[in-house]
Design a protein around this motif. Structure first.
Motif, mmCIF file in Angstrom:
data_model
loop_
_atom_site.group_PDB
_atom_site.id
_atom_site.type_symbol
_atom_site.label_atom_id
_atom_site.label_comp_id
_atom_site.label_asym_id
_atom_site.label_seq_id
_atom_site.Cartn_x
_atom_site.Cartn_y
_atom_site.Cartn_z
ATOM 1 N N LYS A 1 1.025 -1.392 -0.131
ATOM 2 C CA LYS A 1 0.009 0.089 0.081
ATOM 3 C C LYS A 1 0.984 1.107 -0.070
ATOM 4 O O LYS A 1 0.380 2.500 0.074
ATOM 5 C CB LYS A 1 -1.042 -0.001 1.427
ATOM 6 N N GLY A 2 2.106 1.085 -0.060
ATOM 7 C CA GLY A 2 3.186 2.188 -0.079
ATOM 8 C C GLY A 2 3.507 2.484 1.339
ATOM 9 O O GLY A 2 4.393 3.739 1.303
ATOM 10 N N VAL A 3 3.306 2.104 2.303
ATOM 11 C CA VAL A 3 3.728 2.406 3.633
ATOM 12 C C VAL A 3 5.220 1.934 3.706
ATOM 13 O O VAL A 3 5.524 0.743 3.771
ATOM 14 C CB VAL A 3 2.902 1.581 4.625
ATOM 15 N N ARG A 4 5.985 3.148 4.024
ATOM 16 C CA ARG A 4 7.525 2.703 4.088
ATOM 17 C C ARG A 4 7.709 2.174 5.702
ATOM 18 O O ARG A 4 7.658 2.801 6.454
ATOM 19 C CB ARG A 4 8.476 3.828 3.855
ATOM 20 N N PHE B 1 5.122 0.306 13.110
ATOM 21 C CA PHE B 1 4.471 -0.860 12.288
ATOM 22 C C PHE B 1 2.830 -1.054 13.063
ATOM 23 O O PHE B 1 2.114 -1.023 12.412
ATOM 24 C CB PHE B 1 5.206 -2.067 12.714
ATOM 25 N N THR B 2 2.843 -0.770 14.320
ATOM 26 C CA THR B 2 1.516 -1.076 15.061
ATOM 27 C C THR B 2 0.761 -0.091 14.532
ATOM 28 O O THR B 2 -0.532 0.024 14.215
ATOM 29 C CB THR B 2 1.877 -1.139 16.516
ATOM 30 N N GLN B 3 1.188 1.387 14.469
ATOM 31 C CA GLN B 3 0.242 2.617 14.175
ATOM 32 C C GLN B 3 -0.229 2.383 12.645
ATOM 33 O O GLN B 3 -1.425 2.855 12.270
ATOM 34 C CB GLN B 3 1.027 3.865 14.268
ATOM 35 N N ALA B 4 0.813 2.193 11.915
ATOM 36 C CA ALA B 4 0.566 1.980 10.412
ATOM 37 C C ALA B 4 -0.461 0.820 10.120
ATOM 38 O O ALA B 4 -1.752 1.067 9.305
ATOM 39 C CB ALA B 4 1.398 1.564 9.583
ATOM 40 N N ALA B 5 -0.506 -0.152 10.903
ATOM 41 C CA ALA B 5 -1.629 -1.265 10.969
ATOM 42 C C ALA B 5 -2.962 -0.768 11.488
ATOM 43 O O ALA B 5 -3.937 -0.879 10.650
ATOM 44 C CB ALA B 5 -0.878 -2.586 11.696
ATOM 45 N N ALA B 6 -3.023 -0.313 12.429
ATOM 46 C CA ALA B 6 -4.361 0.517 12.804
ATOM 47 C C ALA B 6 -4.746 1.415 11.858
ATOM 48 O O ALA B 6 -5.968 1.171 11.836
ATOM 49 C CB ALA B 6 -3.843 1.078 14.410
ATOM 50 N N GLU B 7 -4.093 2.265 11.358
ATOM 51 C CA GLU B 7 -4.674 3.242 10.399
ATOM 52 C C GLU B 7 -5.131 2.651 9.043
ATOM 53 O O GLU B 7 -6.084 3.062 8.544
ATOM 54 C CB GLU B 7 -3.264 4.148 9.699
ATOM 55 N N HIS B 8 -4.494 1.219 8.835
ATOM 56 C CA HIS B 8 -5.213 0.652 7.587
ATOM 57 C C HIS B 8 -6.111 -0.665 8.193
ATOM 58 O O HIS B 8 -6.319 -1.280 7.342
ATOM 59 C CB HIS B 8 -3.961 -0.077 6.767
ATOM 60 N N LYS B 9 -6.707 -0.514 9.277
ATOM 61 C CA LYS B 9 -7.509 -1.477 10.084
ATOM 62 C C LYS B 9 -6.956 -2.960 9.897
ATOM 63 O O LYS B 9 -7.789 -3.574 9.572
ATOM 64 C CB LYS B 9 -8.806 -1.108 9.436
#
Length: 134
Positions: A55-58, A76-84
């Motif tokens: 999804k383009g998240v570095r 990692f945890t924040q990005a995962a939460a943002e993408h549900k």
């Protein structure tokens, strides 16, 4: 005495080889045991990592180490939460990741981040070989 030792030397060598073979460890598969499987937490982590990267998240903080992957767990945890995306419990995940074999866990340490431009605490793994599974 020298004649006796000359006759017994081949016997002693032969017995030594037999004993070494008898003491060689058996492969686990031959005794009905299997290697432990990959933890579901590790599998989930790498699936989420791949999804976020697609999804383009570095997430990889390494600069010039193409053979390594450096992941900051908070990011990692924040990005995962943002993408549900639901991540495993942190305690379970951190324990399981230390057993990761593909990509193989290397260390946890500060990395000069290619993403943030400063030092950040990361989990370091050897980058997977193309087509390899964890």
């Amino acid at each position: 005495m020298a004649a006796t030792s000359a006759r017994t030397a081949p016997f002693i060598l032969e017995e030594t080889y037999v004993r070494q073979d008898a003491q060689a460890p058996l492969p686990l598969s031959s005794i009905g045991c299997e290697l432990p499987g990959v933890s579901p937490a590790v599998t989930s982590f790498w699936q989420i990592y791949a999804t976020l990267e697609a999804k383009g998240v570095r997430l990889n903080h390494t600069r010039q180490a193409p053979g390594l992957v450096a992941v900051n767990m908070r990011q990692f945890t924040q990005a995962a939460a943002e993408h549900k995306l639901r991540t495993p419990a942190q305690a379970e995940l951190k324990q399981a990741l230390r057993q990761s074999l593909s990509p193989r866990f290397v260390d946890t340490r500060n990395v000069n981040s290619a993403i943030l431009g400063n030092a950040v605490w990361c989990w370091i793994f050897e980058a997977p070989i193309d087509g390899a599974e964890q």
